[in-house]
Design a protein around this motif. Structure first.
Motif, PDB file in Angstrom:
ATOM      1  N   VAL A 151       0.833  -1.440   0.013  1.00 17.30           N
ATOM      2  CA  VAL A 151       0.108  -0.037   0.095  1.00 17.30           C
ATOM      3  C   VAL A 151       0.882   1.189   0.157  1.00 17.30           C
ATOM      4  O   VAL A 151       1.748   1.356   0.842  1.00 17.30           O
ATOM      5  N   TYR A 152       0.904   2.050  -1.081  1.00 20.68           N
ATOM      6  CA  TYR A 152       1.475   3.086  -1.316  1.00 20.68           C
ATOM      7  C   TYR A 152       0.621   4.304  -1.006  1.00 20.68           C
ATOM      8  O   TYR A 152      -0.566   4.362  -1.802  1.00 20.68           O
ATOM      9  N   VAL A 153       1.075   5.401  -0.639  1.00 23.65           N
ATOM     10  CA  VAL A 153       0.180   6.580  -0.276  1.00 23.65           C
ATOM     11  C   VAL A 153       0.907   7.894  -0.975  1.00 23.65           C
ATOM     12  O   VAL A 153       2.166   8.075  -0.793  1.00 23.65           O
ATOM     13  N   GLY A 154       0.276   8.529  -1.654  1.00 23.83           N
ATOM     14  CA  GLY A 154       0.707   9.774  -2.281  1.00 23.83           C
ATOM     15  C   GLY A 154      -0.176  11.069  -1.738  1.00 23.83           C
ATOM     16  O   GLY A 154      -1.317  11.211  -1.754  1.00 23.83           O
ATOM     17  N   HIS A 155       0.760  11.974  -1.318  1.00 22.08           N
ATOM     18  CA  HIS A 155       0.075  13.256  -1.096  1.00 22.08           C
ATOM     19  C   HIS A 155      -0.079  14.325  -2.115  1.00 22.08           C
ATOM     20  O   HIS A 155       0.497  14.173  -3.394  1.00 22.08           O
ATOM     21  N   LEU A 156      -1.032  15.324  -1.981  1.00 22.82           N
ATOM     22  CA  LEU A 156      -1.241  16.190  -3.031  1.00 22.82           C
ATOM     23  C   LEU A 156      -0.220  16.816  -3.523  1.00 22.82           C
ATOM     24  O   LEU A 156       0.902  17.301  -2.750  1.00 22.82           O
ATOM     25  N   PRO A 157       0.201  17.099  -4.521  1.00 23.63           N
ATOM     26  CA  PRO A 157       1.429  17.969  -5.223  1.00 23.63           C
ATOM     27  C   PRO A 157       1.278  19.394  -4.724  1.00 23.63           C
ATOM     28  O   PRO A 157       0.320  20.039  -4.274  1.00 23.63           O
ATOM     29  N   THR A 158       2.438  19.982  -4.602  1.00 21.91           N
ATOM     30  CA  THR A 158       2.453  21.335  -3.946  1.00 21.91           C
ATOM     31  C   THR A 158       3.711  21.977  -4.456  1.00 21.91           C
ATOM     32  O   THR A 158       4.808  21.613  -5.255  1.00 21.91           O
ATOM     33  N   THR A 159       3.528  23.474  -4.583  1.00 19.81           N
ATOM     34  CA  THR A 159       4.350  24.336  -5.350  1.00 19.81           C
ATOM     35  C   THR A 159       5.334  25.016  -4.078  1.00 19.81           C
ATOM     36  O   THR A 159       6.179  25.970  -4.364  1.00 19.81           O
ATOM     37  N   GLU A 160       5.082  24.877  -2.773  1.00 17.71           N
ATOM     38  CA  GLU A 160       5.909  25.353  -1.843  1.00 17.71           C
ATOM     39  C   GLU A 160       6.064  24.191  -0.701  1.00 17.71           C
ATOM     40  O   GLU A 160       5.300  23.423  -0.428  1.00 17.71           O
ATOM     41  N   GLY A 161       7.099  24.480  -0.146  1.00 21.90           N
ATOM     42  CA  GLY A 161       7.640  23.618   1.185  1.00 21.90           C
ATOM     43  C   GLY A 161       8.954  23.635   1.287  1.00 21.90           C
ATOM     44  O   GLY A 161      10.015  23.925   0.548  1.00 21.90           O
ATOM     45  N   PRO A 162       9.429  23.123   2.753  1.00 21.85           N
ATOM     46  CA  PRO A 162      10.949  22.866   2.737  1.00 21.85           C
ATOM     47  C   PRO A 162      11.559  21.890   1.685  1.00 21.85           C
ATOM     48  O   PRO A 162      10.947  20.884   1.315  1.00 21.85           O
ATOM     49  N   PHE A 163      12.855  22.480   1.539  1.00 19.47           N
ATOM     50  CA  PHE A 163      13.621  21.602   0.479  1.00 19.47           C
ATOM     51  C   PHE A 163      13.359  21.823  -0.770  1.00 19.47           C
ATOM     52  O   PHE A 163      14.001  21.421  -1.774  1.00 19.47           O
ATOM     53  N   LEU A 164      12.093  22.312  -1.212  1.00 18.07           N
ATOM     54  CA  LEU A 164      11.678  22.499  -2.782  1.00 18.07           C
ATOM     55  C   LEU A 164      12.611  23.229  -3.428  1.00 18.07           C
ATOM     56  O   LEU A 164      12.932  22.668  -4.548  1.00 18.07           O
ATOM     57  N   ASP A 165      12.857  24.414  -3.037  1.00 14.81           N
ATOM     58  CA  ASP A 165      13.965  25.082  -3.628  1.00 14.81           C
ATOM     59  C   ASP A 165      15.176  24.651  -3.597  1.00 14.81           C
ATOM     60  O   ASP A 165      16.021  25.096  -4.484  1.00 14.81           O
ATOM     61  N   GLU A 166      15.429  23.758  -3.087  1.00 13.34           N
ATOM     62  CA  GLU A 166      16.854  23.088  -2.772  1.00 13.34           C
ATOM     63  C   GLU A 166      17.027  21.965  -4.032  1.00 13.34           C
ATOM     64  O   GLU A 166      18.401  21.595  -4.192  1.00 13.34           O
ATOM     65  N   MET A 167      15.873  21.374  -4.464  1.00 12.34           N
ATOM     66  CA  MET A 167      16.003  20.528  -5.294  1.00 12.34           C
ATOM     67  C   MET A 167      16.459  20.784  -6.881  1.00 12.34           C
ATOM     68  O   MET A 167      15.823  21.453  -7.227  1.00 12.34           O
ATOM     69  N   PRO A 168      16.931  19.875  -7.572  1.00 14.08           N
ATOM     70  CA  PRO A 168      16.892  19.915  -9.127  1.00 14.08           C
ATOM     71  C   PRO A 168      15.698  20.248  -9.615  1.00 14.08           C
ATOM     72  O   PRO A 168      14.726  19.402  -9.209  1.00 14.08           O
ATOM     73  N   GLU A 169      15.713  20.606 -10.842  1.00 14.76           N
ATOM     74  CA  GLU A 169      14.273  21.177 -11.228  1.00 14.76           C
ATOM     75  C   GLU A 169      13.631  19.750 -11.629  1.00 14.76           C
ATOM     76  O   GLU A 169      12.219  19.803 -11.495  1.00 14.76           O
ATOM     77  N   ASP A 170      14.270  18.503 -12.029  1.00 16.48           N
ATOM     78  CA  ASP A 170      13.456  17.461 -12.658  1.00 16.48           C
ATOM     79  C   ASP A 170      12.967  16.671 -11.273  1.00 16.48           C
ATOM     80  O   ASP A 170      11.733  16.165 -11.421  1.00 16.48           O
ATOM     81  N   ILE A 171      13.715  16.894 -10.178  1.00 18.82           N
ATOM     82  CA  ILE A 171      13.131  16.143  -8.907  1.00 18.82           C
ATOM     83  C   ILE A 171      12.006  17.112  -8.356  1.00 18.82           C
ATOM     84  O   ILE A 171      10.876  16.530  -8.231  1.00 18.82           O
ATOM     85  N   ALA A 172      12.244  18.534  -8.273  1.00 25.66           N
ATOM     86  CA  ALA A 172      10.821  19.107  -7.642  1.00 25.66           C
ATOM     87  C   ALA A 172       9.844  19.080  -8.703  1.00 25.66           C
ATOM     88  O   ALA A 172       8.770  19.254  -7.997  1.00 25.66           O
TER      89      ALA A 172
END
Length: 220
Positions: A96-117
Motif C-alpha cells: 500500500v503506497y500513499v501519495g500526498h497532493l502535489p505542492t508548489t511550496e514547502g521545505p527543500f523544494l527550492d533546494e531540489m534540482p528542477e526535474d526532482i522538484a
C-alpha cells in the motif's frame, strides 16, 4: 476491492473516508477527480499512466510494476487531508503506497534540482509505502539534512569529503540506506547513498537508483 476498508485500516490509516464524489470547490488536480469518478481498474490505470507520464523514462521499472500489478487506486480523506492510495498486488502480497497532493511550496523544494522538484509539484508531495514510511519519495516535511541526525557510522569510516549540512535525503529504503542530494554546488548537485552501517556510495545516478530501490521494495 471488497476488503478495501480493512486493508487501509491494517496499513495504519486512521480517521479516513474513501472519497466517492468530490465537491467542485475541493482543490484537487484533474487526475485525482478522474480517479474518484472512474468505474473500473482499466480506466484507473490509464489515468495513473497519464498522470505519471512525464516520469515514464526516469521511473520505467516503477511504472511497469504499477501498470501490471495495480489492484486498485483510490482517493481518501484522512484527518481532513486528501491522499491517493495505490494498492499493488505482487504474488498475492498487497503493498500500500500513499501519495500526498502535489505542492508548489514547502521545505527543500527550492533546494531540489528542477526535474526532482517537478515530481513534487505535479504528481505527489511524497509517494511512499505506508507501513515503513519509506521506499519512495519522502514528503517535503519529512526530508532532513544529514546533519540533523546522529550517525554512529561516522566514527568507523574515513571522514566524508562533503558537508553534512549541505546534503539531504529524499528517500530511505526502510533499512540502512538513504538516497541523498548534495547541494554544495546548487548548479551542479551530486547524488549519493548514505549508509548508516558502512561508507557512503558517491556519484550515483539519482533516478536509476530511485527506480531500482522502489522495484526492490515492491518485489521483495
Amino acid at each position: 476491492m471488497d476488503n478495501l476498508q480493512e486493508i487501509l485500516t491494517d496499513n495504519n490509516f486512521f480517521d479516513f473516508e474513501i472519497v466517492t464524489s468530490v465537491n467542485d470547490n475541493a482543490d484537487l488536480p484533474d487526475a485525482w477527480r478522474k480517479i474518484i469518478s472512474a468505474n473500473n481498474l482499466s480506466d484507473k490505470k490509464a489515468i495513473v499512466n497519464t498522470y505519471w507520464s512525464p516520469f515514464a523514462d526516469k521511473l520505467a521499472k516503477t511504472l511497469s510494476l504499477i501498470n501490471h500489478h495495480l489492484e486498485d487506486v483510490v482517493v481518501i480523506k484522512e484527518s481532513g487531508e486528501y491522499r491517493m492510495v495505490y494498492l499493488i498486488n505482487i504474488d498475492d502480497f498487497v503493498s500500500v503506497y500513499v501519495g500526498h497532493l502535489p505542492t508548489t511550496e514547502g521545505p527543500f523544494l527550492d533546494e531540489m534540482p528542477e526535474d526532482i522538484a517537478a515530481y513534487y509539484k505535479t504528481v505527489h508531495n511524497g509517494w511512499y509505502e505506508k507501513i515503513s514510511g519509506g521506499l519512495g519519495f519522502l514528503p517535503l516535511q519529512d526530508i532532513e539534512w544529514l546533519s540533523d541526525q546522529e550517525w554512529g557510522i561516522l566514527e568507523d569510516i574515513p571522514a566524508p569529503d562533503f558537508d553534512l549540512d549541505k546534503v539531504f535525503y529524499i528517500f530511505h529504503n526502510a533499512g540502512t540506506g538513504y538516497l541523498c542530494i548534495n547541494v554544495t554546488n546548487p548548479d551542479n548537485p551530486e547524488y549519493l547513498i548514505f549508509w548508516s552501517d558502512k561508507a557512503p556510495k558517491l556519484d550515483i545516478g539519482f533516478w536509476s537508483f530511485l527506480d531500482s530501490w522502489i522495484e526492490i521494495g515492491l518485489t521483495n
